[in-house]
Design an enzyme around this catalytic site. Structure first.
Site, PDB file in Angstrom:
ATOM      1  N   PHE A 172       0.815  -1.211   0.000  1.00  0.00           N
ATOM      2  CA  PHE A 172       0.000   0.000   0.000  1.00  0.00           C
ATOM      3  C   PHE A 172       0.855   1.270   0.000  1.00  0.00           C
ATOM      4  O   PHE A 172       0.592   2.213  -0.735  1.00  0.00           O
ATOM      5  CB  PHE A 172      -0.968  -0.009   1.190  1.00  0.00           C
ATOM      6  CG  PHE A 172      -2.022   1.048   1.092  1.00  0.00           C
ATOM      7  CD1 PHE A 172      -3.148   0.836   0.321  1.00  0.00           C
ATOM      8  CD2 PHE A 172      -1.895   2.253   1.762  1.00  0.00           C
ATOM      9  CE1 PHE A 172      -4.136   1.817   0.208  1.00  0.00           C
ATOM     10  CE2 PHE A 172      -2.865   3.234   1.661  1.00  0.00           C
ATOM     11  CZ  PHE A 172      -3.986   3.015   0.884  1.00  0.00           C
ATOM     12  N   CYS A 201      -2.100  -4.499   4.582  1.00  0.00           N
ATOM     13  CA  CYS A 201      -1.747  -5.264   5.786  1.00  0.00           C
ATOM     14  C   CYS A 201      -2.801  -6.289   6.188  1.00  0.00           C
ATOM     15  O   CYS A 201      -2.461  -7.324   6.768  1.00  0.00           O
ATOM     16  CB  CYS A 201      -1.462  -4.304   6.940  1.00  0.00           C
ATOM     17  SG  CYS A 201       0.036  -3.331   6.647  1.00  0.00           S
ATOM     18  N   LEU A 202      -4.062  -6.028   5.906  1.00  0.00           N
ATOM     19  CA  LEU A 202      -5.096  -7.008   6.241  1.00  0.00           C
ATOM     20  C   LEU A 202      -4.921  -8.317   5.481  1.00  0.00           C
ATOM     21  O   LEU A 202      -5.369  -9.367   5.947  1.00  0.00           O
ATOM     22  CB  LEU A 202      -6.492  -6.441   5.967  1.00  0.00           C
ATOM     23  CG  LEU A 202      -7.051  -5.493   7.012  1.00  0.00           C
ATOM     24  CD1 LEU A 202      -8.392  -4.932   6.562  1.00  0.00           C
ATOM     25  CD2 LEU A 202      -7.185  -6.170   8.363  1.00  0.00           C
ATOM     26  N   CYS A 204       2.765  -1.169   6.430  1.00  0.00           N
ATOM     27  CA  CYS A 204       2.632   0.068   7.184  1.00  0.00           C
ATOM     28  C   CYS A 204       1.175   0.509   7.177  1.00  0.00           C
ATOM     29  O   CYS A 204       0.510   0.465   6.142  1.00  0.00           O
ATOM     30  CB  CYS A 204       3.511   1.142   6.546  1.00  0.00           C
ATOM     31  SG  CYS A 204       3.445   2.723   7.388  1.00  0.00           S
ATOM     32  N   ILE A 208      -0.866   3.930   8.377  1.00  0.00           N
ATOM     33  CA  ILE A 208      -0.745   5.307   8.846  1.00  0.00           C
ATOM     34  C   ILE A 208      -2.143   5.810   9.208  1.00  0.00           C
ATOM     35  O   ILE A 208      -3.081   5.672   8.429  1.00  0.00           O
ATOM     36  CB  ILE A 208      -0.107   6.210   7.769  1.00  0.00           C
ATOM     37  CG1 ILE A 208       1.306   5.714   7.434  1.00  0.00           C
ATOM     38  CG2 ILE A 208      -0.078   7.668   8.249  1.00  0.00           C
ATOM     39  CD1 ILE A 208       1.987   6.465   6.302  1.00  0.00           C
ATOM     40  N   THR A 246     -10.414   8.292   9.833  1.00  0.00           N
ATOM     41  CA  THR A 246     -11.495   7.404  10.257  1.00  0.00           C
ATOM     42  C   THR A 246     -10.969   6.304  11.168  1.00  0.00           C
ATOM     43  O   THR A 246      -9.758   6.159  11.372  1.00  0.00           O
ATOM     44  CB  THR A 246     -12.177   6.743   9.035  1.00  0.00           C
ATOM     45  OG1 THR A 246     -11.250   5.823   8.436  1.00  0.00           O
ATOM     46  CG2 THR A 246     -12.600   7.784   8.014  1.00  0.00           C
ATOM     47  N   HIS A 274     -10.883   3.273  10.456  1.00  0.00           N
ATOM     48  CA  HIS A 274     -10.345   2.169   9.652  1.00  0.00           C
ATOM     49  C   HIS A 274      -8.926   1.802  10.107  1.00  0.00           C
ATOM     50  O   HIS A 274      -8.547   0.635  10.103  1.00  0.00           O
ATOM     51  CB  HIS A 274     -10.357   2.547   8.173  1.00  0.00           C
ATOM     52  CG  HIS A 274      -9.912   1.453   7.261  1.00  0.00           C
ATOM     53  ND1 HIS A 274     -10.617   0.274   7.112  1.00  0.00           N
ATOM     54  CD2 HIS A 274      -8.827   1.340   6.469  1.00  0.00           C
ATOM     55  CE1 HIS A 274      -9.987  -0.509   6.257  1.00  0.00           C
ATOM     56  NE2 HIS A 274      -8.893   0.116   5.859  1.00  0.00           N
ATOM     57  N   ASN A 311       6.557  -9.998  13.030  1.00  0.00           N
ATOM     58  CA  ASN A 311       5.559  -8.980  12.691  1.00  0.00           C
ATOM     59  C   ASN A 311       6.258  -7.645  12.467  1.00  0.00           C
ATOM     60  O   ASN A 311       6.680  -6.986  13.408  1.00  0.00           O
ATOM     61  CB  ASN A 311       4.518  -8.867  13.802  1.00  0.00           C
ATOM     62  CG  ASN A 311       3.415  -7.878  13.483  1.00  0.00           C
ATOM     63  OD1 ASN A 311       3.509  -7.097  12.550  1.00  0.00           O
ATOM     64  ND2 ASN A 311       2.365  -7.913  14.272  1.00  0.00           N
ATOM     65  N   ARG A 330      10.958   4.423  11.431  1.00  0.00           N
ATOM     66  CA  ARG A 330      10.927   3.010  11.820  1.00  0.00           C
ATOM     67  C   ARG A 330      11.365   2.083  10.686  1.00  0.00           C
ATOM     68  O   ARG A 330      11.994   1.063  10.920  1.00  0.00           O
ATOM     69  CB  ARG A 330       9.533   2.650  12.320  1.00  0.00           C
ATOM     70  CG  ARG A 330       9.278   3.216  13.703  1.00  0.00           C
ATOM     71  CD  ARG A 330       7.800   3.425  14.010  1.00  0.00           C
ATOM     72  NE  ARG A 330       7.646   3.980  15.356  1.00  0.00           N
ATOM     73  CZ  ARG A 330       7.867   5.249  15.674  1.00  0.00           C
ATOM     74  NH1 ARG A 330       8.258   6.113  14.766  1.00  0.00           N
ATOM     75  NH2 ARG A 330       7.711   5.662  16.925  1.00  0.00           N
TER      76      ARG A 330
END
Length: 154
Positions: A14, A45-46, A76, A78, A82, A84, A109, A123
């Protein structure tokens, strides 16, 4: 002599620039250890836990395929405007933890959960916190721990 581990790197694309830096750190750590890897890309990531489960289940059907000793999830999230963000952070982490516990998988992870791009780069950067390398190292360490328990059965 113990065979060197073979890892699956699952990278959420993403935020491509951040993903590239996380992967760079992970690959350097994996290669430093003499391990091998295969990269798989997913949209976000999902999707990381599902990709790991697909790989795990495919080994049941294709026994000639080289098995993975561990998995490194990189991506990542961010914070936006919302809720979400909370769903993606919590559910991707829960999915990885559920897989690790249900199937006794070694999983590193490396999903960053941050407020903004500056935090993400701090990071992800190999020159800074190198969380991609950290996730790969965690996976390699868990593979070694699993092997120790196999050496000393009850």
């Amino acid at each position: 002599m113990t065979e060197k581990p073979h890892l699956m790197i699952v990278e959420a694309r993403f935020y491509e620039d951040i993903a590239d830096e996380l992967v760079k750190g992970a690959i350097a750590e994996i290669e430093k250890d003499g391990a091998t890897y295969q990269r798989v890309s997913v949209p976000g990531c999902l999707e990381i836990p599902a990709a790991i489960l697909y790989a795990l289940r495919s080994m049941d059907f294709f026994t000639a395929r080289k098995r993975f000793d561990g998995y490194v999830g990189l991506g990542c999230v961010i914070r936006g405007e919302t809720t979400h963000y909370d769903i993606v952070c919590n559910e991707s982490a829960r999915g990885l933890q559920d897989l690790a516990l249900r199937y006794a998988l070694a999983i590193g992870n490396g999903v960053l959960t941050v407020e903004n791009r500056d935090q993400a780069w701090a990071r992800a950067s190999v020159a800074a916190k190198n969380k991609g390398g950290f996730a790969a190292r965690a996976c390699l360490d868990m593979i070694e721990l699993k092997r120790q328990f196999r050496l000393y059965p009850r």
